[in-house]
Design a protein around this motif. Sequence first.
Motif, short mmCIF file in Angstrom:
data_model
loop_
_atom_site.label_atom_id
_atom_site.label_comp_id
_atom_site.label_asym_id
_atom_site.label_seq_id
_atom_site.Cartn_x
_atom_site.Cartn_y
_atom_site.Cartn_z
N ILE A 153 -9.68 8.26 -7.68
CA ILE A 153 -9.69 8.17 -6.22
C ILE A 153 -11.12 8.08 -5.70
CG2 ILE A 153 -8.98 9.29 -4.08
CD1 ILE A 153 -6.68 8.23 -5.79
N TRP A 171 -7.94 1.64 6.27
CA TRP A 171 -9.35 1.74 6.61
C TRP A 171 -9.72 0.77 7.72
CZ3 TRP A 171 -10.71 -3.08 4.85
CH2 TRP A 171 -10.06 -3.56 3.71
N SER A 205 -3.20 10.09 2.12
CA SER A 205 -4.19 9.01 2.14
C SER A 205 -3.50 7.70 1.79
CB SER A 205 -5.32 9.28 1.13
OG SER A 205 -6.00 10.48 1.44
N LEU A 218 -3.66 3.97 0.20
CA LEU A 218 -4.40 3.18 -0.79
C LEU A 218 -3.58 1.94 -1.15
CD1 LEU A 218 -4.79 6.46 -1.81
CD2 LEU A 218 -6.47 5.28 -3.20
N ARG A 220 -12.23 2.08 0.69
CA ARG A 220 -10.86 1.59 0.84
C ARG A 220 -9.82 2.69 0.61
NH1 ARG A 220 -11.13 -4.71 -0.46
NH2 ARG A 220 -8.88 -4.59 -0.36
N VAL A 221 -10.18 3.90 1.02
CA VAL A 221 -9.22 5.01 1.09
C VAL A 221 -9.17 5.45 2.54
CG1 VAL A 221 -8.68 7.37 0.38
CG2 VAL A 221 -9.72 5.79 -1.25
N LYS A 222 -7.97 5.55 3.10
CA LYS A 222 -7.85 5.99 4.49
C LYS A 222 -7.07 7.30 4.54
CE LYS A 222 -8.20 5.95 8.91
NZ LYS A 222 -9.50 6.06 9.59
N ASP A 223 -7.77 8.38 4.89
CA ASP A 223 -7.11 9.67 5.05
C ASP A 223 -6.47 9.74 6.43
OD1 ASP A 223 -8.17 10.45 2.58
OD2 ASP A 223 -10.01 11.19 3.52
N LEU A 256 -5.59 0.54 -6.80
CA LEU A 256 -5.31 1.79 -7.51
C LEU A 256 -5.11 1.52 -9.00
CD1 LEU A 256 -4.93 4.80 -7.09
CD2 LEU A 256 -2.57 4.36 -6.40
N ARG A 297 -12.77 5.45 -3.09
CA ARG A 297 -13.37 5.95 -1.85
C ARG A 297 -14.79 5.40 -1.65
NH1 ARG A 297 -11.53 9.84 1.33
NH2 ARG A 297 -10.09 10.70 -0.23
N SER A 309 0.84 -1.18 0.00
CA SER A 309 0.00 0.00 0.00
C SER A 309 0.88 1.24 0.00
CB SER A 309 -0.92 0.01 1.22
OG SER A 309 -1.77 -1.12 1.22
N LEU A 313 -3.05 12.83 -5.04
CA LEU A 313 -4.49 12.56 -5.04
C LEU A 313 -5.22 13.47 -6.01
CD1 LEU A 313 -4.93 12.23 -1.17
CD2 LEU A 313 -5.15 10.37 -2.81
#
Length: 519
Positions: free
Chosen positions: A104, A291, A153, A155, A112-115, A160, A108, A85, A93
């Motif tokens: 993106i 996530w 973020s 990913l 499965r996007v973690k900011d 991706l 999201r 990842s 982004l």
Amino acid sequence: MIIMRNRDTVIRNMMKRTLTNGSTTKSSIYDVFIVGGGVVGSSLAKLLSETTIPLSIGIMDSRRPPPLSSYESSSNNKDAPFARSYALSPSSLATLGLEEGGVINRIRKLGRVKDYDKMQVWECNGPGNLKFTSSDLMNHPDKRIVSQNVLGSMLEDSLLVSSLWYFLQETIDKNQTSHKIHLIAPAKISKIISPMTDISSIRTSSNNLLQLSYYLEGEGSEEHTIRTKLLVAADGADSHVRKSLSMPVMEMGYGRTAVISTVVLACSPTKNHTAFQRFFPSGPVALLPMWNNFANVVWSTTPDHARQLTSMTPEQFVKELNEALQVGPTNSPELFPEDVSSKFPSVFKSMTNGVDMLARAVGEGLAVSNWMQDPFQMPPVVSRACGARRFAFDLTLSQSRNYVSHRVALVGDAAHRIHPMAGQGLNLGIADAACLAKVINEATMCGMDPGDAYFLKQYEKERQQAVLSMMAGIQLLHVAFSTEFTPALWLRSIGVNLVNSATPIRQKLANFAAGNIGG
């Protein structure tokens, strides 16, 4: 979600037709042909599909990514993320597309996007502690970066790539662009002929193009040949294109190995929005939020220790990881150990004690002052590892002597590799793609072709300067945190805490840490 599954079936069928109709013609000529369909190569294809002048674009890879619909079953966030990842910067982004229907945005929607909006860095042998927050990016001139209100973020690589290929195939399927895009996979290169190495091919201007031949998997020995005005190598650190064209690369090993793993945290998902990194003389260990309450671990260490980490049981690995992370900043070490200072003459001993006390007071005083405003945050405890296997790879610094040659450009790992401590390898590659797309657009707007040497040199100059700046910064960090020389440890701790308390400097470093080099 049934619609997306049906759509992916249609897209796979369309892709087969695209491969047949778009790549088997012996006289196929492309404006830009990209070898390597990973994140960087696919990002370049996406950006080129948005340029002003219509282009013929080919992108080839040895394998086809899984359809986006294959990730739907994991959209409930119960399945563990893939260990491979990336921490993408706000700049990356924005480049990939945050808008509705963008690359993106699609990921999201799958959850499965973690900011993350905070990053905490500290040392193992001193009081040095540094914190960044998303507010440190508020003064960045690019409003696309400021508006996201994140430091970065996380990913997954495979997701991706799938989202990028979905975007490209959807563009083809809906005929949303005047550009011609061909996705060619799975395929393998058989030969590359450059007009600079084959004298007979440059006798006439009509033949002054680079020629590439390849085989499609499943078609036996039938060879396909294309010619292109610009060949882009996006095929990774072991680039077949770069090697085939004898483009030299300089490499230096760090003598370190990175171990990566996915783990589960013993905390609420709502509290999992901080990236942690603790530095040891052998290298940093990073705990990066994914996530739900998953996290990605990147542990840079000595090869011997890496072998131990990869051979441990999951329970042993979790125990060692918690022991490494569940310790805050410490007191500065003594300038001279007691068994050494006891042998000094009394006057000299008094002087060294005075210096020792002064340095401790300054370093630890700065640390306490910073903690009063923003207390040190202990990382969440790791409860278990996901799966029994951990992955390891040797760390290498590499830089291609040239990023361009006659009708050739290198991007991403084919051009450069850096230490993962700052998490900027992919961000640099995406910036390569954005810069190359920009100069190709400028060239075609001026009536020149994408392989024009003048414009390619502009790309090389801009990107080599940016990459070398990042390499220098990371090398400085690597050396500074690898030392165990006590006076250097004191200076480092004081310096780190001074930076943390000096907002303008910290903001500059936050932009560096987030990959926004221009900030």
